[in-house]
Scaffold this motif. Structure first.
Motif, PDB file in Angstrom:
ATOM      1  N   GLN A  92       2.316  -6.957  43.827  1.00  0.00           N
ATOM      2  CA  GLN A  92       1.482  -5.993  43.100  1.00  0.00           C
ATOM      3  C   GLN A  92       0.384  -6.731  42.353  1.00  0.00           C
ATOM      4  OE1 GLN A  92       4.850  -2.829  41.649  1.00  0.00           O
ATOM      5  NE2 GLN A  92       4.856  -4.818  40.714  1.00  0.00           N
ATOM      6  N   SER A 108      -7.566  -4.770  51.190  1.00  0.00           N
ATOM      7  CA  SER A 108      -7.053  -3.727  52.081  1.00  0.00           C
ATOM      8  C   SER A 108      -7.745  -3.685  53.432  1.00  0.00           C
ATOM      9  CB  SER A 108      -7.170  -2.356  51.399  1.00  0.00           C
ATOM     10  OG  SER A 108      -6.388  -2.323  50.230  1.00  0.00           O
ATOM     11  N   ALA A 117       1.832  -4.257  47.912  1.00  0.00           N
ATOM     12  CA  ALA A 117       2.607  -3.033  47.680  1.00  0.00           C
ATOM     13  C   ALA A 117       1.777  -2.017  46.923  1.00  0.00           C
ATOM     14  CB  ALA A 117       3.884  -3.353  46.908  1.00  0.00           C
ATOM     15  N   SER A 118       1.079  -2.469  45.883  1.00  0.00           N
ATOM     16  CA  SER A 118       0.245  -1.558  45.114  1.00  0.00           C
ATOM     17  C   SER A 118      -0.798  -2.334  44.328  1.00  0.00           C
ATOM     18  CB  SER A 118       1.075  -0.703  44.148  1.00  0.00           C
ATOM     19  OG  SER A 118       1.678  -1.513  43.153  1.00  0.00           O
ATOM     20  N   LYS A 164      -1.443   3.197  47.933  1.00  0.00           N
ATOM     21  CA  LYS A 164      -1.342   1.838  47.399  1.00  0.00           C
ATOM     22  C   LYS A 164      -2.270   1.589  46.208  1.00  0.00           C
ATOM     23  CE  LYS A 164       0.246  -0.840  51.408  1.00  0.00           C
ATOM     24  NZ  LYS A 164      -0.024  -2.061  52.214  1.00  0.00           N
ATOM     25  N   TYR A 165      -3.101   2.540  45.872  1.00  0.00           N
ATOM     26  CA  TYR A 165      -4.098   2.343  44.826  1.00  0.00           C
ATOM     27  C   TYR A 165      -3.905   3.350  43.704  1.00  0.00           C
ATOM     28  CZ  TYR A 165      -8.730   2.236  42.591  1.00  0.00           C
ATOM     29  OH  TYR A 165      -9.758   2.142  41.685  1.00  0.00           O
TER      30      TYR A 165
END
Length: 367
Positions: A92, A108, A117-118, A164-165
């Motif tokens: 993350q 991305s 993951a995020s 993811k955002y």
């Protein structure tokens, strides 16, 4: 943080906040300039700068500084993603005071996207509202987030969530137990995953106590999860927290005072710069919170010893630089500090691998 009544003090504070927000606009314009001149590749920044096609390129000094800053932080982030992949773990990234940053889109659409993951961005509500609107208006930005039905804007347009955002509004000067605890939870911030905090020119605008409280909140968040893991018999893979701080420092000399006076003329003050009068003081940002290892480098040092010779040649061919001494002085007053903290137990190989995270000098001959 400010009194509820609309006093002269609060009006001045609001003016100061507007001036701080303007520094993000300046940074976005500087990045766009560096892109136009060929220093950086970033097809997304144009969608976050109003009338981007009409903007003019900035001076070489600004372009080079922007390049060194961006390249250095990119390398640290890429290393973090690679380390997570090596451990077969997702990671993350939390960008605090994110402003117009485009790093999520770069990751991305790159080769390391499957390691993420995020990605969480936090900034003033005015800033997150502006960014959420830009994302919704731009096909290039929006399509990276996922299908339209997976993107949700809420809380009056200040918040945006995608698979993811996550874009969150918060005034980081307020107690973290109020602002961070309300906008971050285990659904979007998993304390068992390697997590990297990004502070790009944000802590310097906060008081030392406020910035320390933000870092400590994350330490406590991870320590709580680590202690729960230990008692529940869950996986003993350690929680890992990293941090990158980019900011100006050492402003007590003559050149630093000129910088401070220029900022004061724009109604900008730097309360967070006071404790950091030299490079050697910067690691305390993380050491005071029990981080396992830290390192601090000036942009001048990075430019001289941490960039490949081929890159130095490439950027030197882009523009004629007359103000070499001034460039050196500016770069000497900006630094990147990185730190890492491991939670729980881990084997020696894992510990050595993660604590070695950091910029690596490159061997080349200086001209």
């Amino acid at each position: 943080m400010f009194p509820p009544n609309r006093s002269v003090t609060s009006e001045r504070s609001q003016d100061a906040d507007a001036a701080i927000r303007q520094t993000d606009s300046d940074a976005a314009l500087a990045r766009l300039s560096a892109v136009k001149k060929g220093y950086l590749q970033d097809p997304f920044i144009q969608h976050l700068v109003p009338r981007a096609r009409q903007t003019h390129a900035g001076p070489p000094l600004i372009n080079i500084g922007t390049y060194v800053r961006s390249e250095s932080i990119d390398r640290l982030v890429e290393q973090w993603l690679d380390l997570s992949k090596h451990d077969r773990r997702l990671c993350q990234i939390v960008s605090l005071g994110a402003g117009s940053d485009t790093r999520f889109w770069k990751i991305s659409t790159g080769s390391r996207k499957d390691s993420l993951a995020s990605y969480i961005e936090i900034d003033f509500p005015d800033v997150t509202t502006k960014k959420a609107m830009a994302i919704r208006k731009s096909k290039a930005l929006g399509e990276v987030l996922g299908p339209p039905e997976s993107i949700r804007v809420s809380h009056g347009g200040t918040t945006l969530d995608a698979p993811k955002y996550h874009l969150r509004p918060a005034d980081l000067r307020l107690p973290p137990t109020e602002v961070l605890s309300s906008c971050l939870n285990s659904d979007i911030l998993n304390p068992t995953l390697p997590t990297l905090l990004l502070f790009e020119c944000v802590l310097v605008y906060m008081t030392p106590n406020a910035s320390a409280a933000v870092i400590q909140w994350f330490v406590d968040y991870f320590e709580c999860a680590a202690s729960t893991q230990g008692t529940s018999g869950a996986s003993d893979r350690p929680g890992i927290l990293g941090g990158i701080v980019y900011e100006m420092f050492g402003l007590g000399d003559a050149f630093g005072q000129v910088m401070m006076n220029n900022l004061r003329a724009r109604n900008v003050t730097l309360p967070g710069a006071t404790p950091y009068h030299s490079l050697s003081t910067l690691p305390s940002r993380f050491l005071n919170h029990g981080f396992t290892s830290t390192a601090a480098l000036t942009l001048r040092h990075i430019r001289r010893d941490y960039l490949p010779g081929s890159e130095l040649e490439r950027i030197s061919s882009l523009e004629m630089l007359d103000e070499v001494e001034e460039l050196e002085l500016v770069l000497e007053h900006y630094a990147i500090t990185s730190g890492i903290k491991l939670f729980g137990s881990c084997d020696d190989a894992t510990k050595a691998r993660w604590t070695a995270w950091g910029l690596v000098p490159v061997a080349h001959v200086h001209s």
